[in-house]
Design a protein around this motif. Structure first.
Motif, PDB file in Angstrom:
ATOM      1  N   UNK A   1      -3.456   0.484  -6.897  1.00 64.06           N
ATOM      2  CA  UNK A   1      -2.847   0.762  -5.600  1.00 64.06           C
ATOM      3  C   UNK A   1      -3.383   2.047  -4.971  1.00 64.06           C
ATOM      4  N   UNK A   2      -4.058   2.859  -5.791  1.00 67.25           N
ATOM      5  CA  UNK A   2      -4.662   4.114  -5.316  1.00 67.25           C
ATOM      6  C   UNK A   2      -3.634   5.029  -4.655  1.00 67.25           C
ATOM      7  N   UNK A   3      -2.496   5.166  -5.299  1.00 67.86           N
ATOM      8  CA  UNK A   3      -1.442   6.040  -4.759  1.00 67.86           C
ATOM      9  C   UNK A   3      -1.911   7.492  -4.786  1.00 67.86           C
ATOM     10  N   UNK A   4      -1.293   8.322  -3.969  1.00 67.71           N
ATOM     11  CA  UNK A   4      -1.709   9.717  -3.831  1.00 67.71           C
ATOM     12  C   UNK A   4      -0.720  10.704  -4.443  1.00 67.71           C
ATOM     13  N   UNK A   5       0.467  10.227  -4.783  1.00 63.58           N
ATOM     14  CA  UNK A   5       1.500  11.113  -5.317  1.00 63.58           C
ATOM     15  C   UNK A   5       2.272  10.444  -6.447  1.00 63.58           C
ATOM     16  N   UNK A   6       2.590  11.249  -7.445  1.00 60.36           N
ATOM     17  CA  UNK A   6       3.484  10.809  -8.520  1.00 60.36           C
ATOM     18  C   UNK A   6       4.689  11.744  -8.493  1.00 60.36           C
ATOM     19  N   UNK A   7       5.879  11.179  -8.384  1.00 65.87           N
ATOM     20  CA  UNK A   7       7.110  11.969  -8.348  1.00 65.87           C
ATOM     21  C   UNK A   7       8.019  11.546  -9.487  1.00 65.87           C
TER      22      UNK A   7
ATOM     23  N   UNK B   1       0.842  -1.197   0.000  1.00 69.25           N
ATOM     24  CA  UNK B   1       0.000   0.000   0.000  1.00 69.25           C
ATOM     25  C   UNK B   1       0.874   1.243   0.000  1.00 69.25           C
ATOM     26  N   UNK B   2       1.681   1.432  -1.065  1.00 68.42           N
ATOM     27  CA  UNK B   2       2.555   2.607  -1.126  1.00 68.42           C
ATOM     28  C   UNK B   2       1.746   3.890  -1.290  1.00 68.42           C
ATOM     29  N   UNK B   3       2.290   4.979  -0.808  1.00 71.29           N
ATOM     30  CA  UNK B   3       1.617   6.275  -0.921  1.00 71.29           C
ATOM     31  C   UNK B   3       1.895   6.964  -2.250  1.00 71.29           C
ATOM     32  N   UNK B   4       2.895   6.498  -2.972  1.00 68.47           N
ATOM     33  CA  UNK B   4       3.223   7.162  -4.228  1.00 68.47           C
ATOM     34  C   UNK B   4       3.993   6.280  -5.188  1.00 68.47           C
ATOM     35  N   UNK B   5       4.108   6.767  -6.404  1.00 64.63           N
ATOM     36  CA  UNK B   5       4.923   6.120  -7.430  1.00 64.63           C
ATOM     37  C   UNK B   5       6.026   7.089  -7.830  1.00 64.63           C
ATOM     38  N   UNK B   6       7.231   6.584  -7.944  1.00 63.23           N
ATOM     39  CA  UNK B   6       8.383   7.393  -8.342  1.00 63.23           C
ATOM     40  C   UNK B   6       8.884   6.903  -9.690  1.00 63.23           C
ATOM     41  N   UNK B   7       9.039   7.841 -10.625  1.00 65.26           N
ATOM     42  CA  UNK B   7       9.586   7.518 -11.944  1.00 65.26           C
ATOM     43  C   UNK B   7      10.956   8.163 -12.034  1.00 65.26           C
ATOM     44  N   UNK B   8      11.983   7.338 -12.110  1.00 69.36           N
ATOM     45  CA  UNK B   8      13.354   7.835 -12.108  1.00 69.36           C
ATOM     46  C   UNK B   8      14.121   7.258 -13.281  1.00 69.36           C
TER      47      UNK B   8
ATOM     48  N   UNK C   1       1.968   3.142 -14.270  1.00 70.49           N
ATOM     49  CA  UNK C   1       1.142   4.254 -13.794  1.00 70.49           C
ATOM     50  C   UNK C   1      -0.304   3.817 -13.620  1.00 70.49           C
ATOM     51  N   UNK C   2      -0.814   3.086 -14.598  1.00 73.33           N
ATOM     52  CA  UNK C   2      -2.198   2.633 -14.528  1.00 73.33           C
ATOM     53  C   UNK C   2      -2.412   1.746 -13.298  1.00 73.33           C
ATOM     54  N   UNK C   3      -1.478   0.845 -13.052  1.00 74.24           N
ATOM     55  CA  UNK C   3      -1.600  -0.041 -11.901  1.00 74.24           C
ATOM     56  C   UNK C   3      -1.508   0.736 -10.593  1.00 74.24           C
TER      57      UNK C   3
END
Length: 305
Positions: free
Chosen positions: A175-181, A118-125, A168-170
């Motif tokens: 996962x209903x993440x709240x932040x994209x970084x 249950x992560x709060x966000x997704x990070x694209x690096x 991103x879609x997943x």
């Protein structure tokens, strides 16, 4: 007729890597180099080919054996590099066992993670080996869903499917993440490849066909920083490309809808590993809707150094 040299073997013991001694020698350009017949081709994978060694291996004519092409500095290279391959995995083994010690100390947390995330966000690096989000920002297991690609790019919806928008879609819908970084960084090879491309160049390579996603960022960088050096233009494009990807995020209806409702926030980050600093900003959705020419509005800009 002389018998062929005995092949060497590698021990599969978890703590040792042993090559059997050679039984024959051959004179090459004067010095004696040990040449061992390779029985199994896959053993070559144990020999790391470092860029600073500057040599190439090629098959010789006649009986199977290895010949070595000397580099410009006439350095001699032996097969002792095979031992380095074992050292690498021994090091990884010790790192894993060190992690396992922490795992056992926090067994309840990891048992919980084994059931669900249950992560709060997704990070694209970026995939650059110098830019590890978990190392830079201290992400712990279960805290962030992480995607890495060349140039930390997000393709627009019309570009079609990719592993990045699939992730991103997943992350957003399941996962209903709240932040994209989105994290960019200094000295980015992907951005340099983008800035080096010619307009009429045929994007025949995988790299070129991927980094062309950031073409709008390159155009803006060349316009704004036209009086600067190429390196400085690349630095400008590294940051402009992050904003371009933030804009591309809004081309996905299921992302824009949540951003508009403030259920999802999208952020940009820039890591400079030259001076170890980090910039972070947040896309201002309402301000961006009022902008023209594809520009975005940002807010909450901070600088950590």
């Amino acid at each position: 007729m002389a018998s062929s040299p005995a092949p060497f073997s590698v021990s599969t013991d978890s703590t040792h890597c042993i090559l059997s001694p050679p039984t024959s020698k051959r004179q090459i350009f004067g010095p004696t180099l040990k040449l061992w017949k390779i029985k199994h081709a896959h053993l070559r994978k144990l020999i790391p080919l470092r860029s600073d060694q500057g040599f190439a291996l090629k098959a010789s004519m006649g009986p199977p054996q290895l010949t070595k092409q000397l580099n410009n500095n006439n350095k001699r290279v032996t097969l002792s590099g095979a031992e380095d391959g074992c050292d690498i995995f021994n090091d990884l083994k010790h790192r894993f066992l060190s992690f396992k010690h922490k795992y056992m100390e926090n067994i309840e947390q990891f048992e919980k993670l084994a059931k669900a995330q249950a992560p709060k966000g997704i990070t694209i690096a970026c995939g650059d080996s110098r830019v590890c989000p978990s190392n830079i920002l201290g992400f712990q297991p279960g805290e962030a869903f992480i995607v890495r690609n060349v140039g930390n790019l997000v393709p627009p919806l019309e570009s079609g499917p990719s592993e990045t928008n699939a992730a991103l879609e997943f992350a957003v819908n399941s996962l209903l993440i709240e932040n994209i970084l989105i994290i960019g960084h200094s000295c980015c090879g992907g951005i340099r490849a983008l800035m080096s491309m010619q307009d009429d160049e045929n994007a025949s390579s995988f790299i070129k066909s991927w980094v062309i996603i950031g073409k709008n960022a390159r155009i803006k960088a060349e316009t704004v920083a036209s009086n600067l050096s190429f390196d400085e233009q690349c630095t400008h494009c590294e940051k402009e490309s992050i904003n371009n990807s933030l804009s591309n995020l809004l081309t996905y209806p299921w992302i824009e809808e949540k951003v508009a409702k403030e259920e999802l926030f999208v952020h940009g980050g820039y890591y400079n590993f030259i001076d170890c600093s980090f910039e972070k900003w947040t896309l201002d959705y309402r301000g961006t809707k009022l902008e023209e020419n594809g520009r975005i509005a940002v807010k909450n800009k901070v600088f950590w150094s």
